[in-house]
Design a protein around this motif. Sequence first.
Motif: not given
Length: 177
Positions: A166, A99, A145, A107, A170, A164, A168
């Motif tokens: 980013s 990104q 992930q 991935h 929620v 690490t 994630w």
Amino acid sequence: MSEQLSPGYIIRRGSLLERSLLLKFMQRTYQDLFPNEDFSHLEQTVKQYFSSNTPLWWVEEEGEQGSREAGEQGSNKESFSFVPLSPIACLWVGNAIDQVHGYRHAHIFILYVVPEHRRRGIGTALMRYVENWAIQRGDRQIGLQVFQSNKPALNLYNQLGYQTQSIWMVKFLSTEK
């Protein structure tokens, strides 16, 4: 075709015909981490994302993979029938787009080793295998992930130099009004 992954283990490329086996391994992976949950929705994940562009590899114990059958009568030809062993690990890889820089990279969707074969270097060997594969196809990085509660996986990835990038986050929303 298979090749040696590490002493005692071989790796082979999976086929699109092994969709149900991949689903079984995915369900087992999540069941290990969250034993009281229902993972029937994973079938949709496999249906949507498993393709010839998302390679799958299986790890099996090294050994006799098939049985020799009699050749044609009166000839010196031998034919072999190969019966695959039961996989003890799998690795499924897809593609993602960085990104920040915009380039495609590998991935890891799933890396799973059955409990009775853990702590034998299979996970490390699979990670090195996929890293070499990604380098050969021109990738600059590999993403994955991992659940924060999966300490063995976190330790493996940290030992192999993964960092690490980013977090994630929620928020579970209430559907009640």
